[in-house]
Every structure is written in C-alpha cells, then in structure tokens.
Design an enzyme around this catalytic site. Structure first.
Site, mmCIF file in Angstrom:
data_model
loop_
_atom_site.group_PDB
_atom_site.id
_atom_site.type_symbol
_atom_site.label_atom_id
_atom_site.label_comp_id
_atom_site.label_asym_id
_atom_site.label_seq_id
_atom_site.Cartn_x
_atom_site.Cartn_y
_atom_site.Cartn_z
ATOM 1 N N CYS A 1 50.350 30.369 58.387
ATOM 2 C CA CYS A 1 51.668 30.997 58.245
ATOM 3 C C CYS A 1 52.029 31.268 56.796
ATOM 4 O O CYS A 1 52.939 32.053 56.521
ATOM 5 C CB CYS A 1 52.731 30.128 58.910
ATOM 6 N N GLU B 1 59.229 25.478 62.163
ATOM 7 C CA GLU B 1 58.437 26.165 61.143
ATOM 8 C C GLU B 1 57.825 27.362 61.841
ATOM 9 O O GLU B 1 56.924 27.218 62.666
ATOM 10 C CB GLU B 1 57.378 25.217 60.579
ATOM 11 N N ASN C 1 46.299 26.542 64.739
ATOM 12 C CA ASN C 1 45.617 26.848 63.481
ATOM 13 C C ASN C 1 45.368 25.615 62.617
ATOM 14 O O ASN C 1 44.442 25.594 61.809
ATOM 15 C CB ASN C 1 46.351 27.935 62.691
ATOM 16 N N GLU D 1 59.416 19.787 56.672
ATOM 17 C CA GLU D 1 58.397 18.787 56.983
ATOM 18 C C GLU D 1 57.734 18.379 55.686
ATOM 19 O O GLU D 1 57.564 19.193 54.775
ATOM 20 C CB GLU D 1 57.366 19.347 57.961
#
Length: 473
Positions: free
Chosen positions: A276, A242, A144, A453
């Site tokens: 997400c 993640e 994505n 991150e």
C-alpha cells in the site's frame, strides 16, 4: 483450519491454498463461517474477563515466549510466506523478522501503559485518568504481508489486555496458522486468541454486527474498509483502518539522481509492487526526466523475475489472475494515452509454469489522463510524470482520495521541510524510500484510513481512557 478457545477445529467445508507462482495447491484447509465466528467471539468475551486483569509483566512473558517460538520456526515461516504469497524468499525472511519485531516491541510496551493524575479544582478531590483495554477485537489482515500484519495487530491488542478474533486473507492463511501454532505452544489462556478462516462477507458481517466485538481493525482496500465502517455504526465500535494508497515520489532537479533511482527500485518493486505504500506516481523535474528514465529503465530491466523459492529472484508473481489482468489493463491504457514503454510492458512467461508474472515496467510520458494516475496499481509498474515547479508538483502529488505515503528527493533542506508540510499524507519519506519502522506510527489520512499501527501509537488504539474523580471526605 480454525483455532477457537485454545483448540484446533476441523470442519467439513474446505478451501485450497494456491501458490501464485505455479498455480499448484499448497494445502487444503478447513474453513468456517458465521457460526464459527460467533463462537469465537463468545469465547473471546469470556476470556477477556480474566485476561484484562493480568499484569503487564504476565502479558509480556506470554509474548516473549511467542517470540522465542517464532525465532525457532523463522525459516519455515519464510518458506510458507513465499509459497502462498509469491514474494522472494529473502523478502519473506525480512517479513518474518518484522513480524517478530512487533511482538518484541509490544512485549515491552505491555509493561508501560501509563495513566495520569490531574490537578484537582477542589482540595478534597483526587482526579485520575486510567487506561483500560477496549475488549474483544476483530482483526482482518491482508495477503500482501500475511505474517507481519497479523502480529502488528495482535501484539498490541494482547499487550493492552484485549482478546482477539483474527480473520486472515483467504489467499494466504497458512502464515496465520503458523503464528497461532506459536500462540498455542506458548500456552496463552483459552479464548485469548482465536482464528477463523472463510468467506469474507459472512465472517465480516458477524464481526461488525456482534455487540461483543468492541473494536475492528482492518488492513485492505478502501472499498472494503468503507463497508466495514458502515456496518460497525450500529454498535459504535472503535475502529482503526489502514486502507488504500497512491504514493507519489517527487524527484527535484537538485536531487542525487542515482540515489533517487535506487529509491524507486526499493519502493516500487518490492513484493512486485503489491504494497500500500509502493510508489504509484513518479514526478521528475522535466530537465532531468530523460536521464532519470534511462537509468531507471536500465536497472529495472536487470531485475530477475520468477518463483520466489529460487535463488537470486528479485520480483515474484502477482497474487492471482485478477491482479495480473488489472496490471495489463493499466499498461494498455497508458499506451493509448501516449505512454512510452522504456522496459517491460508484458506478462512474463516461464516454461511449464502457469504463474501470475508481469515484467517490471517503466513508462515514460505518463499523464493525468491515464488510469494509473488515479487508480492504485498493486503491480510492478513505474510511470514517470514530469513537472516544472515546486508548487505545481505538490498540488499534483496530493491525491484527491488517498493520503497514506509520499516520498521526495532533494538536497535542499528547506525545500524538504516545505514539501513535508504540504504533502497531505500520513507518512513522508525525504530521501528515504523505506521510512517504516516498528517504533513509528503507520497510517494515513483521507480515504487511506484512520488510526495508527506501530510504536506507542499502535497500543493506544486498543485502550480507552476512564476518568475517575474521588471525593475524599
């Protein structure tokens, strides 16, 4: 196309990369498997012996050269993203800018890896904590954000002194190949960065089982993340993940309704809802729900759906037919549970195009019996739930499984702080649908992942502390 030990490698095994907007083959590339992954890890380990000893200034110089090259190729990179991912070209250009931003940030952070001097308990001792690179890192990135997720993982790893083996998503490998072209042109030493493209299970198993890999970093589904965690146990690797999300967006009755509607538009329909941190559940105070729904549906119905290469497109295709099917099933399920479709609600057909398009959809009267209330959607579907009070909505907003991102709209600063504390999420936006910035930590709680991150926090994920006690006789 594989990149191992500073060389591009062709193999007999091939894979087609498909444009989700047209179903056409963009390019056919070479792929590898377990043997190529093992070779890449071996070369990364050899390169680590030297790379870990380079100065922060030297690593910074390499990263800055990659930045320069990516800026030169930015337009081409955006076009590749749109072709293999489907997102509108304007969004792809924003992704390229973000990808470059991560490299720029960590080019500077490479020079700022600090340790500590500790107060000693005895006068003849000196105590220090120094930070050292973890080692060989295996990075697995999603489709994505096929460019920015690559640099968000590789940039801090290189800045810390680690070497990397990257596996991009099979749906979108061309963006990663372009990044590695820049690494190659920048003259990074052989083995420092390596690219393997191919079967997820075969490559992933080698990454998690190989003792020379000391860290695994993954962005993707919770299901796959759990498998990678399980398989990494035997060699006790450092992990950052993640994973999935199911973001609530709460609109209190004191909120600016127009501002909240704009926030939903930005959070829900970017990248066709395939992020997400996209809003999955919209909780609106029941006394303003009708007005909110009407305004949201009116704006949503004006979104232009189509091939992201065309001018003025707001919403591109879903990534593949499976994603399209999931969205169709969730909408049908919502209808069977008394959901009211305010706009959209069906696939979007374009003449002579076999793409994966779905109309941006707003559903009123959403309830907890619907699949969409608990399942991650990854599509342009906006369900509106209603609530009466603050405590009630917080309890409903706190998902039992996920805890990545959440949003809240209110003019009451006290309420904003209360909600911020009570929401069980790693990221919270108060009157802000786009809280993600390069310098801030990105990551969730519960089954949405572990580790961070971005910013200085992302650099720490690639470092280990070594405590040293010196007895000065």
């Amino acid at each position: 196309m594989l990149y191992i030990n500073g060389e591009w490698i062709e193999t007999e095994n091939k894979m087609d990369v498909i444009n989700p907007a047209t179903a056409e083959i963009i390019k056919t590339i070479s792929i590898g498997g377990q043997l190529e992954t093992k070779e890449a890890i071996t070369k990364a380990k050899e390169a680590f012996k030297t790379w870990k000893k380079t100065t922060g200034n030297d690593r910074s110089t390499y990263l800055k050269e990659v930045v320069r090259l990516m800026k030169e190729k930015a337009t081409k990179m955006a076009e590749i993203i749109t072709k293999e991912n489907g997102k509108p070209l304007a969004d792809a250009k924003s992704e390229v800018a973000g990808a470059i931003g991560y490299l720029e940030w960590y080019a500077e952070e490479a020079k700022r890896i600090y340790g500590d001097t500790l107060p000693a308990s005895q006068p003849d001792k000196h105590l220090m904590v120094i930070k050292e690179p973890v080692g060989v890192c295996a990075a697995i990135t999603p489709w994505n954000f096929p460019l920015s997720m690559v640099t968000r993982k590789i940039a801090p790893a290189l800045a810390a002194g680690c070497t990397v083996v990257l596996k991009p998503a099979p749906a979108t490998p061309l963006s990663a190949i372009m990044v590695f072209d820049c690494f190659h042109e920048a003259g990074l030493p052989k083995g420092v960065v390596n690219l393997v493209i191919g079967p997820a299970e075969e490559i992933g198993n080698e990454m998690t089982s190989n003792p020379n890999v000391r860290k695994v970093t993954f962005t993707g589904s919770t299901k796959v993340g759990k498998m990678l965690l399980r398989d990494s146990v035997a060699t006790v690797k450092k992990i950052s993940m993640e994973l999935g999300g199911h973001a609530p967006l709460i609109v209190f009755d004191d909120a600016d309704i127009d501002q909240a509607v704009e926030g939903v538009m930005m959070s829900k329909f970017k990248n066709s809802g395939q992020t997400c941190i996209s809003t999955n559940r919209i909780y609106v105070a029941e006394n303003i729900a009708d007005e909110f729904g009407e305004k949201l549906a009116e704006k949503t119905s004006r979104l232009r759906v189509g091939n992201g290469t065309e001018n003025g497109i707001d919403v591109g295709p879903l990534i593949n037919k499976d994603a399209l099917k999931k969205v169709e099933e969730q909408v049908q399920d919502a209808k069977t549970h008394n959901g009211k479709i305010l706009c959209g609600g069906k696939t979007f057909e374009i003449d002579n195009v076999n793409g994966c398009f779905y109309e941006p959809t707003v559903i009123q009267n959403a309830n907890e019996n619907m699949r969409i209330a608990t399942e991650e959607t990854f599509g342009p579907i906006a369900p509106i739930f209603t609530f009466k009070g603050e405590e009630e909505v917080i309890e409903r907003a706190n998902h039992g499984t996920y805890g990545l991102a959440a949003y809240c709209y209110t003019k009451d600063i006290g309420r904003g702080f209360r909600v911020m504390r009570e929401l069980e999420y790693g990221i919270v936006g108060i009157n802000d649908p786009a809280p993600i910035v390069i310098q801030a930590p990105f990551g969730g709680v519960k089954e949405s992942g572990m580790g961070k991150e971005g910013g200085k926090y992302g650099l720490d994920e690639y470092l280990e502390e070594k405590y040293v006690s010196i007895h000065a006789t």
